[in-house]
Design an enzyme around this catalytic site. Structure first.
Site, short mmCIF file in Angstrom:
data_model
loop_
_atom_site.label_atom_id
_atom_site.label_comp_id
_atom_site.label_asym_id
_atom_site.label_seq_id
_atom_site.Cartn_x
_atom_site.Cartn_y
_atom_site.Cartn_z
N ASP A 1 6.98 -1.71 11.37
CA ASP A 1 5.57 -2.07 11.23
C ASP A 1 4.90 -2.30 12.57
OD1 ASP A 1 6.93 -2.92 8.56
OD2 ASP A 1 4.80 -2.57 8.17
N ARG B 1 -4.16 -7.07 6.24
CA ARG B 1 -2.74 -7.39 6.46
C ARG B 1 -2.52 -7.47 7.98
NH1 ARG B 1 1.63 -4.26 3.11
NH2 ARG B 1 2.75 -6.18 3.57
N GLN C 1 10.53 -2.81 -2.67
CA GLN C 1 10.12 -1.47 -2.23
C GLN C 1 11.30 -0.50 -2.28
OE1 GLN C 1 9.29 -4.30 -0.67
NE2 GLN C 1 7.31 -4.18 0.33
N ASN D 1 9.92 -5.26 11.03
CA ASN D 1 9.98 -4.43 9.83
C ASN D 1 10.22 -5.35 8.64
OD1 ASN D 1 9.97 -1.76 8.59
ND2 ASN D 1 12.14 -2.06 8.19
N LYS D 2 10.29 -4.78 7.47
CA LYS D 2 10.42 -5.54 6.23
C LYS D 2 11.49 -6.62 6.32
CE LYS D 2 8.35 -5.36 3.45
NZ LYS D 2 7.21 -6.31 3.38
N ARG E 1 0.83 0.77 0.74
CA ARG E 1 1.56 -0.09 1.68
C ARG E 1 2.44 0.82 2.55
NH1 ARG E 1 5.79 2.08 0.67
NH2 ARG E 1 6.78 0.55 2.01
N GLY E 2 3.06 0.20 3.56
CA GLY E 2 3.80 1.01 4.55
C GLY E 2 2.86 1.24 5.72
O1 MRU Z 1 5.03 -4.70 2.97
P1 MRU Z 1 5.14 -3.21 3.14
O2 MRU Z 1 5.67 -2.52 1.93
O3 MRU Z 1 3.85 -2.62 3.64
O4 MRU Z 1 6.21 -3.04 4.28
C1 MRU Z 1 6.59 -1.75 4.65
C2 MRU Z 1 7.69 -1.72 5.65
O5 MRU Z 1 8.16 -2.72 6.11
C3 MRU Z 1 8.13 -0.36 6.12
O6 MRU Z 1 9.48 -0.35 6.41
C4 MRU Z 1 7.34 0.01 7.37
O7 MRU Z 1 5.95 -0.12 7.14
C5 MRU Z 1 7.62 1.37 7.85
S1 MRU Z 1 6.88 2.55 6.78
C6 MRU Z 1 7.06 4.11 7.39
#
Ligand code: MRU
Length: 348
Positions: free
Chosen positions: A237, A89, A196, A247-248, A46-47
């Protein structure tokens, strides 16, 4: 050395299972595109940038396993492979960016034998993975200049080595600042519901001996009001053309808190996260995830049976709350529309 969560060698893509961290370090081997698609969907990987890197290897595996000598037949099956990977996703644009790059590479090679295209696609996927680390290090050097000589920085989610090909975006900036001799310590938001922050950011920074203190998401405001936070840095993201940042979930709340307390709020993201086709954040697709992530912590049920639940996995922080966006091509500030376009054009 920061961790490299996706490692490719001799036809095997090995990824650390991020669902099991921090208590178990298990590496899983992938050799086909269906497996990679499942790994992205279920958050083994993920990320945003890491998803892009994994998808690139998935596209290669899918191409390699297509039985067709004729380019048209090969390409139409390759598009189906990419569609499966793209459906995993919706929010992180790096996924689509990586697949588009693999498709563009195939189209540009259409006069070569299909067997040659397959071979060189492997190198293209490896290049995407290697470039990501270099990009993060470049971003780190630029962002480190914005970090205080001594201070405490809050981060949300995991935008570290684990979320990328290696080194990290937001955590890459912190890493570079520490490498440059700055005395930085980190507050890591736990980042409910998928944790996370507590599972991944805390693990990765502790492993790399960067001072880190874990807090619950609802503690950031209090700590800011006590003067204990000097800056915020997060990843992204997807960044819209006007600088709005997806973002998250919870990032928006932190940005508002930072504004209220006069604390700088930085976003570190590679140019592949910028989506100039999206005018503003309201058009960014936001993933809604399983209710169980909210109702349960691990196997333990934390809410009544049949409770109504919402679980948006991302939110959008309006650009007016963002102090600067750090990319590998420089720091964008003020006129995001113009600055982001210029950063993207440097790559083309
Ligand atoms: O749901 P995730 O864990 O994939 O979400 C990740 C994030 O929101 C990160 O902050 C984002 O992808 C930046 S990662 C360098």
């Amino acid at each position: 050395m920061s961790i490299k969560p996706i490692q490719y060698r001799d036809g095997i893509c090995r990824m650390i299972d991020q669902r099991l961290l921090p208590t178990e370090e298990v590496w899983l081997d992938y050799t086909d595109y269906q497996g990679i698609a499942e790994a992205i969907r279920t958050m083994v990987v993920r990320g945003a940038p890491a998803i892009g890197v994994a998808a690139a290897f998935g596209a290669y595996f899918g191409a390699r396993d297509i039985y067709a000598d004729d380019f048209e037949a090969f390409y139409s099956q390759f598009e189906e492979v990419c569609a499966v990977l793209a459906a995993t996703r919706p929010t992180a644009v790096n996924l689509f960016w990586a697949l588009d790059r693999m498709k563009a590479y195939v189209l540009a090679s259409k006069d070569y034998p299909v067997s040659d295209i397959k071979t060189t696609l492997e190198f293209e996927a490896m290049a995407i993975a290697d470039e990501d680390v270099r990009i993060n290090m470049a971003m780190g050097r630029k962002g480190a200049e914005l970090m205080p000589a001594k201070g405490t920085i809050l981060t949300h989610c995991n935008a570290g080595a684990l979320a990328t090909g290696g080194y990290g975006t937001a955590l890459g900036v912190i890493r570079a600042a520490v490498e440059a001799g700055k005395e930085i310590s980190v507050y890591a938001d736990e980042t409910r519901p998928f944790n996370q922050g507590s599972r991944l950011t805390a693990w990765e920074l502790q492993r790399d001996k960067i001072p880190v203190t874990l807090i619950c998401d609802n503690m950031a405001g209090y700590l800011m009001s006590k003067g204990e936070i000097d800056g915020v840095i997060v990843g992204a993201d997807r960044i819209a053309a006007n600088g709005d940042v997806a973002n998250k979930i919870g990032t928006y709340t932190v940005a508002i808190l930072a504004k209220e307390h006069g604390i700088p709020f930085y976003v570190a993201a590679p140019v592949s996260t910028i989506d100039l086709n999206i005018a503003d954040g309201s058009h960014i697709p936001i993933e809604e995830r399983d209710a169980r992530e909210v109702t349960h912590t691990g196997e333990k049920q934390m809410a009544p049976d049949d409770i109504a639940v919402r679980n948006p996995a991302f939110d959008v922080t309006p650009s007016r709350l963002v102090t600067a966006i750090i990319t590998e091509h420089g720091v964008v500030q003020g006129d995001y529309q113009q600055g982001l376009k210029a950063a993207v054009e440097k790559v083309r």
